[in-house]
Design a protein around this motif. Sequence first.
Motif, PDB file in Angstrom:
ATOM      1  N   MET A   1       0.825  -1.195   0.000  1.00  0.00           N
ATOM      2  CA  MET A   1       0.000   0.000   0.000  1.00  0.00           C
ATOM      3  C   MET A   1       0.863   1.250   0.000  1.00  0.00           C
ATOM      4  SD  MET A   1      -3.334  -0.212   2.303  1.00  0.00           S
ATOM      5  CE  MET A   1      -4.699  -1.199   1.825  1.00  0.00           C
ATOM      6  N   THR A   2       1.737   1.352  -0.923  1.00  0.00           N
ATOM      7  CA  THR A   2       2.606   2.513  -1.004  1.00  0.00           C
ATOM      8  C   THR A   2       1.800   3.805  -1.102  1.00  0.00           C
ATOM      9  OG1 THR A   2       4.303   1.193  -2.056  1.00  0.00           O
ATOM     10  CG2 THR A   2       4.491   3.558  -2.288  1.00  0.00           C
ATOM     11  N   ARG A   3       0.723   3.768  -1.862  1.00  0.00           N
ATOM     12  CA  ARG A   3      -0.106   4.962  -2.036  1.00  0.00           C
ATOM     13  C   ARG A   3      -0.661   5.436  -0.700  1.00  0.00           C
ATOM     14  NH1 ARG A   3      -0.033   8.738  -5.864  1.00  0.00           N
ATOM     15  NH2 ARG A   3      -2.092   9.550  -6.237  1.00  0.00           N
ATOM     16  N   LEU A   4      -1.044   4.511   0.160  1.00  0.00           N
ATOM     17  CA  LEU A   4      -1.548   4.874   1.484  1.00  0.00           C
ATOM     18  C   LEU A   4      -0.486   5.640   2.261  1.00  0.00           C
ATOM     19  CD1 LEU A   4      -3.560   4.801   3.862  1.00  0.00           C
ATOM     20  CD2 LEU A   4      -2.563   2.586   4.463  1.00  0.00           C
ATOM     21  N   SER A   5       0.708   5.137   2.311  1.00  0.00           N
ATOM     22  CA  SER A   5       1.756   5.804   3.085  1.00  0.00           C
ATOM     23  C   SER A   5       2.034   7.200   2.526  1.00  0.00           C
ATOM     24  CB  SER A   5       3.028   4.959   3.129  1.00  0.00           C
ATOM     25  OG  SER A   5       3.546   4.750   1.836  1.00  0.00           O
ATOM     26  N   GLU A   6       2.004   7.339   1.206  1.00  0.00           N
ATOM     27  CA  GLU A   6       2.198   8.660   0.586  1.00  0.00           C
ATOM     28  C   GLU A   6       1.071   9.609   0.963  1.00  0.00           C
ATOM     29  OE1 GLU A   6       2.356   7.800  -3.572  1.00  0.00           O
ATOM     30  OE2 GLU A   6       4.317   6.834  -3.431  1.00  0.00           O
ATOM     31  N   ARG A   7      -0.147   9.104   0.932  1.00  0.00           N
ATOM     32  CA  ARG A   7      -1.294   9.957   1.260  1.00  0.00           C
ATOM     33  C   ARG A   7      -1.269  10.349   2.736  1.00  0.00           C
ATOM     34  NH1 ARG A   7      -5.434   9.332  -3.071  1.00  0.00           N
ATOM     35  NH2 ARG A   7      -4.144  10.018  -4.797  1.00  0.00           N
ATOM     36  N   LEU A   8      -0.934   9.414   3.604  1.00  0.00           N
ATOM     37  CA  LEU A   8      -0.856   9.740   5.023  1.00  0.00           C
ATOM     38  C   LEU A   8       0.157  10.852   5.269  1.00  0.00           C
ATOM     39  CD1 LEU A   8      -0.981   6.223   6.717  1.00  0.00           C
ATOM     40  CD2 LEU A   8      -2.761   7.993   6.766  1.00  0.00           C
ATOM     41  N   ARG A  12      -0.937  14.633   6.439  1.00  0.00           N
ATOM     42  CA  ARG A  12      -0.407  15.093   7.731  1.00  0.00           C
ATOM     43  C   ARG A  12       0.343  16.405   7.562  1.00  0.00           C
ATOM     44  NH1 ARG A  12       4.391  14.602  10.125  1.00  0.00           N
ATOM     45  NH2 ARG A  12       5.169  13.015   8.683  1.00  0.00           N
ATOM     46  N   LYS A  13       1.170  16.491   6.524  1.00  0.00           N
ATOM     47  CA  LYS A  13       1.940  17.707   6.277  1.00  0.00           C
ATOM     48  C   LYS A  13       1.029  18.888   5.950  1.00  0.00           C
ATOM     49  CE  LYS A  13       6.129  16.509   7.034  1.00  0.00           C
ATOM     50  NZ  LYS A  13       6.923  17.195   8.057  1.00  0.00           N
ATOM     51  N   GLU A  14      -0.033  18.632   5.175  1.00  0.00           N
ATOM     52  CA  GLU A  14      -0.991  19.696   4.834  1.00  0.00           C
ATOM     53  C   GLU A  14      -1.608  20.311   6.081  1.00  0.00           C
ATOM     54  OE1 GLU A  14      -4.033  18.332   2.177  1.00  0.00           O
ATOM     55  OE2 GLU A  14      -2.573  17.763   0.642  1.00  0.00           O
ATOM     56  N   GLN A  15      -1.779  19.503   7.103  1.00  0.00           N
ATOM     57  CA  GLN A  15      -2.402  19.974   8.341  1.00  0.00           C
ATOM     58  C   GLN A  15      -1.370  20.395   9.385  1.00  0.00           C
ATOM     59  OE1 GLN A  15      -5.577  17.495   9.787  1.00  0.00           O
ATOM     60  NE2 GLN A  15      -6.456  17.255   7.753  1.00  0.00           N
ATOM     61  N   ASN A  16      -0.103  20.408   8.972  1.00  0.00           N
ATOM     62  CA  ASN A  16       0.992  20.816   9.865  1.00  0.00           C
ATOM     63  C   ASN A  16       1.002  20.034  11.174  1.00  0.00           C
ATOM     64  OD1 ASN A  16       2.074  22.859   8.134  1.00  0.00           O
ATOM     65  ND2 ASN A  16       0.315  24.123   8.684  1.00  0.00           N
ATOM     66  N   LEU A  17       0.841  18.722  11.056  1.00  0.00           N
ATOM     67  CA  LEU A  17       0.838  17.853  12.228  1.00  0.00           C
ATOM     68  C   LEU A  17       2.124  17.044  12.287  1.00  0.00           C
ATOM     69  CD1 LEU A  17      -2.768  16.373  11.927  1.00  0.00           C
ATOM     70  CD2 LEU A  17      -2.007  18.110  13.538  1.00  0.00           C
ATOM     71  N   THR A  18       2.526  16.727  13.487  1.00  0.00           N
ATOM     72  CA  THR A  18       3.603  15.759  13.663  1.00  0.00           C
ATOM     73  C   THR A  18       2.985  14.371  13.608  1.00  0.00           C
ATOM     74  OG1 THR A  18       3.330  15.680  16.062  1.00  0.00           O
ATOM     75  CG2 THR A  18       4.879  17.340  15.179  1.00  0.00           C
ATOM     76  N   TYR A  55      -8.768  12.677   8.646  1.00  0.00           N
ATOM     77  CA  TYR A  55      -8.296  13.608   7.619  1.00  0.00           C
ATOM     78  C   TYR A  55      -9.433  14.150   6.749  1.00  0.00           C
ATOM     79  CZ  TYR A  55      -3.432  12.513   8.701  1.00  0.00           C
ATOM     80  OH  TYR A  55      -2.209  12.382   9.322  1.00  0.00           O
ATOM     81  N   SER A  56     -10.653  13.752   7.025  1.00  0.00           N
ATOM     82  CA  SER A  56     -11.842  14.211   6.287  1.00  0.00           C
ATOM     83  C   SER A  56     -11.730  13.957   4.789  1.00  0.00           C
ATOM     84  CB  SER A  56     -12.090  15.704   6.548  1.00  0.00           C
ATOM     85  OG  SER A  56     -12.326  15.940   7.912  1.00  0.00           O
TER      86      SER A  56
END
Length: 71
Positions: A1-8, A12-18, A55-56
């Motif tokens: 599920m490489t796509r999943l890890s990329e999307r996560l 996360r970065k878009e929302q400025n979360l650690t 992540y809505s």
Amino acid sequence: MTRLSERLYSLRKEQNLTQLLAAEGMGIPFSTYRRYEKNEREPTAPILVQMADFYSVTLDYLVGRSEERTT
């Protein structure tokens, strides 16, 4: 599920979360979330739903089956 890890990572970065804040927000252990994002582990269906809700986005977007984030 490489796509999943990329999307996560991207979401996360878009929302400025650690990774820690994302994991806490989803109610999963930090080490587990980190492994999902690094593509070292695949989440169960209920966890995928939690992630999509957090992540809505749609589940299809999260796993790379669609480019549309919402329905």
